[in-house]
Write a protein that holds these residues in place. Structure first.
Motif, PDB file in Angstrom:
ATOM      1  N   LEU A  90      -7.515  -7.644  -5.980  1.00 36.46           N
ATOM      2  CA  LEU A  90      -7.321  -6.339  -5.329  1.00 36.46           C
ATOM      3  C   LEU A  90      -6.154  -6.382  -4.349  1.00 36.46           C
ATOM      4  CD1 LEU A  90     -11.016  -5.215  -4.669  1.00 36.46           C
ATOM      5  CD2 LEU A  90      -9.395  -4.221  -6.303  1.00 36.46           C
ATOM      6  N   GLN A  91      -6.056  -7.468  -3.600  1.00 34.39           N
ATOM      7  CA  GLN A  91      -4.943  -7.615  -2.655  1.00 34.39           C
ATOM      8  C   GLN A  91      -3.607  -7.653  -3.388  1.00 34.39           C
ATOM      9  OE1 GLN A  91      -6.203 -11.205  -0.635  1.00 34.39           O
ATOM     10  NE2 GLN A  91      -6.741 -10.054   1.201  1.00 34.39           N
ATOM     11  N   ILE A  92      -3.561  -8.369  -4.500  1.00 33.51           N
ATOM     12  CA  ILE A  92      -2.328  -8.451  -5.291  1.00 33.51           C
ATOM     13  C   ILE A  92      -1.943  -7.060  -5.791  1.00 33.51           C
ATOM     14  CG2 ILE A  92      -1.351  -9.272  -7.492  1.00 33.51           C
ATOM     15  CD1 ILE A  92      -2.952 -11.906  -6.983  1.00 33.51           C
ATOM     16  N   ASN A  93      -2.920  -6.328  -6.314  1.00 34.79           N
ATOM     17  CA  ASN A  93      -2.647  -4.977  -6.812  1.00 34.79           C
ATOM     18  C   ASN A  93      -2.157  -4.078  -5.689  1.00 34.79           C
ATOM     19  OD1 ASN A  93      -3.406  -5.745  -9.388  1.00 34.79           O
ATOM     20  ND2 ASN A  93      -5.491  -4.965  -9.171  1.00 34.79           N
ATOM     21  N   LEU A  95      -0.685  -4.989  -2.852  1.00 33.55           N
ATOM     22  CA  LEU A  95       0.662  -5.408  -2.443  1.00 33.55           C
ATOM     23  C   LEU A  95       1.715  -5.024  -3.484  1.00 33.55           C
ATOM     24  CD1 LEU A  95      -0.103  -8.905  -0.867  1.00 33.55           C
ATOM     25  CD2 LEU A  95       0.606  -6.822   0.323  1.00 33.55           C
ATOM     26  N   THR A  96       1.363  -5.103  -4.754  1.00 31.71           N
ATOM     27  CA  THR A  96       2.291  -4.699  -5.816  1.00 31.71           C
ATOM     28  C   THR A  96       2.609  -3.210  -5.694  1.00 31.71           C
ATOM     29  OG1 THR A  96       1.459  -6.425  -7.280  1.00 31.71           O
ATOM     30  CG2 THR A  96       2.633  -4.603  -8.325  1.00 31.71           C
ATOM     31  N   THR A  97       1.586  -2.417  -5.422  1.00 29.72           N
ATOM     32  CA  THR A  97       1.785  -0.976  -5.226  1.00 29.72           C
ATOM     33  C   THR A  97       2.674  -0.714  -4.017  1.00 29.72           C
ATOM     34  OG1 THR A  97      -0.344  -0.476  -6.244  1.00 29.72           O
ATOM     35  CG2 THR A  97       0.600   1.224  -4.817  1.00 29.72           C
ATOM     36  N   LYS A  98       2.407  -1.402  -2.918  1.00 26.50           N
ATOM     37  CA  LYS A  98       3.217  -1.232  -1.710  1.00 26.50           C
ATOM     38  C   LYS A  98       4.661  -1.642  -1.952  1.00 26.50           C
ATOM     39  CE  LYS A  98      -0.462  -1.667   1.674  1.00 26.50           C
ATOM     40  NZ  LYS A  98      -1.065  -2.472   2.719  1.00 26.50           N
ATOM     41  N   LEU A  99       4.855  -2.720  -2.691  1.00 29.78           N
ATOM     42  CA  LEU A  99       6.206  -3.187  -3.005  1.00 29.78           C
ATOM     43  C   LEU A  99       6.950  -2.146  -3.838  1.00 29.78           C
ATOM     44  CD1 LEU A  99       8.211  -5.521  -2.745  1.00 29.78           C
ATOM     45  CD2 LEU A  99       7.180  -6.509  -4.794  1.00 29.78           C
ATOM     46  N   LYS A 100       6.269  -1.588  -4.822  1.00 26.96           N
ATOM     47  CA  LYS A 100       6.883  -0.555  -5.661  1.00 26.96           C
ATOM     48  C   LYS A 100       7.251   0.673  -4.817  1.00 26.96           C
ATOM     49  CE  LYS A 100       5.202   0.224  -9.801  1.00 26.96           C
ATOM     50  NZ  LYS A 100       4.301   0.703 -10.882  1.00 26.96           N
ATOM     51  N   GLU A 101       6.341   1.083  -3.921  1.00 26.64           N
ATOM     52  CA  GLU A 101       6.605   2.229  -3.049  1.00 26.64           C
ATOM     53  C   GLU A 101       7.791   1.949  -2.118  1.00 26.64           C
ATOM     54  OE1 GLU A 101       2.917   3.026  -1.047  1.00 26.64           O
ATOM     55  OE2 GLU A 101       1.974   3.833  -2.859  1.00 26.64           O
ATOM     56  N   LEU A 102       7.855   0.739  -1.607  1.00 24.80           N
ATOM     57  CA  LEU A 102       8.957   0.361  -0.729  1.00 24.80           C
ATOM     58  C   LEU A 102      10.289   0.401  -1.479  1.00 24.80           C
ATOM     59  CD1 LEU A 102       8.860  -1.992   2.138  1.00 24.80           C
ATOM     60  CD2 LEU A 102      10.619  -2.483   0.461  1.00 24.80           C
ATOM     61  N   ASP A 103      10.287  -0.141  -2.698  1.00 22.39           N
ATOM     62  CA  ASP A 103      11.507  -0.120  -3.517  1.00 22.39           C
ATOM     63  C   ASP A 103      11.941   1.311  -3.811  1.00 22.39           C
ATOM     64  OD1 ASP A 103      11.699  -2.872  -3.571  1.00 22.39           O
ATOM     65  OD2 ASP A 103      10.727  -3.086  -5.535  1.00 22.39           O
ATOM     66  N   GLU A 104      10.973   2.173  -4.132  1.00 20.90           N
ATOM     67  CA  GLU A 104      11.292   3.576  -4.406  1.00 20.90           C
ATOM     68  C   GLU A 104      11.855   4.250  -3.162  1.00 20.90           C
ATOM     69  OE1 GLU A 104       7.613   5.182  -5.865  1.00 20.90           O
ATOM     70  OE2 GLU A 104       7.817   4.178  -7.817  1.00 20.90           O
ATOM     71  N   PHE A 105      11.289   3.942  -2.013  1.00 19.42           N
ATOM     72  CA  PHE A 105      11.764   4.517  -0.752  1.00 19.42           C
ATOM     73  C   PHE A 105      13.196   4.067  -0.458  1.00 19.42           C
ATOM     74  CE2 PHE A 105      11.905   4.686   3.967  1.00 19.42           C
ATOM     75  CZ  PHE A 105      11.643   6.052   4.115  1.00 19.42           C
ATOM     76  N   LEU A 106      13.457   2.791  -0.671  1.00 17.62           N
ATOM     77  CA  LEU A 106      14.817   2.273  -0.470  1.00 17.62           C
ATOM     78  C   LEU A 106      15.802   2.962  -1.416  1.00 17.62           C
ATOM     79  CD1 LEU A 106      14.164  -1.548  -0.022  1.00 17.62           C
ATOM     80  CD2 LEU A 106      15.137   0.005   1.668  1.00 17.62           C
TER      81      LEU A 106
END
Length: 114
Positions: A90-93, A95-106
């Motif tokens: 669950l933590q990996i999922n 964090l993966t979602t947060k990473l994707k959101e961060l990349d999209e924001f950038l």
């Protein structure tokens, strides 16, 4: 028998951690000298310490480790390990979602600059 300093070096657990584990009845010394209060550990203690190091590395709390040691059944250990595995997944999922959101924001910030 191993003195606490030898045992700490052998297991990778600090002397302070070993003392604490003894206080909470998680890993008690095999023998405590009644005169000088030195703590001694044996080979059986070593195998328990190795298990505790692994459990700690998997993120087990002290209470969860105590539960494993008190129960002494593989079924309980397996259940707790599966719960930890599910929590890590669950933590990996997350964090993966947060990473994707961060990349999209950038990326959206770069588009606005152009």
């Amino acid at each position: 028998m191993y003195k606490i300093s030898e045992f700490a070096e052998l297991t990778g657990l600090s002397k302070e951690t070993l003392r604490y584990y003894g206080e909470v009845k998680l890993l008690e010394p095999a023998y405590i000298d009644p005169v000088n209060k030195y703590r001694y550990y044996d080979d059986g203690s070593y195998f328990l310490a190795v298990l505790l190091v692994k459990l700690k590395g998997f993120g087990f709390t002290i209470q969860e480790m105590i539960s494993v040691m008190e129960d002494e059944s593989f079924a309980n250990l397996e259940k707790l390990l599966q719960q930890k595995r599910n929590a890590i997944t669950l933590q990996i999922n997350d964090l993966t979602t947060k990473l994707k959101e961060l990349d999209e924001f950038l990326e959206s910030g770069k588009e606005n600059e152009e």
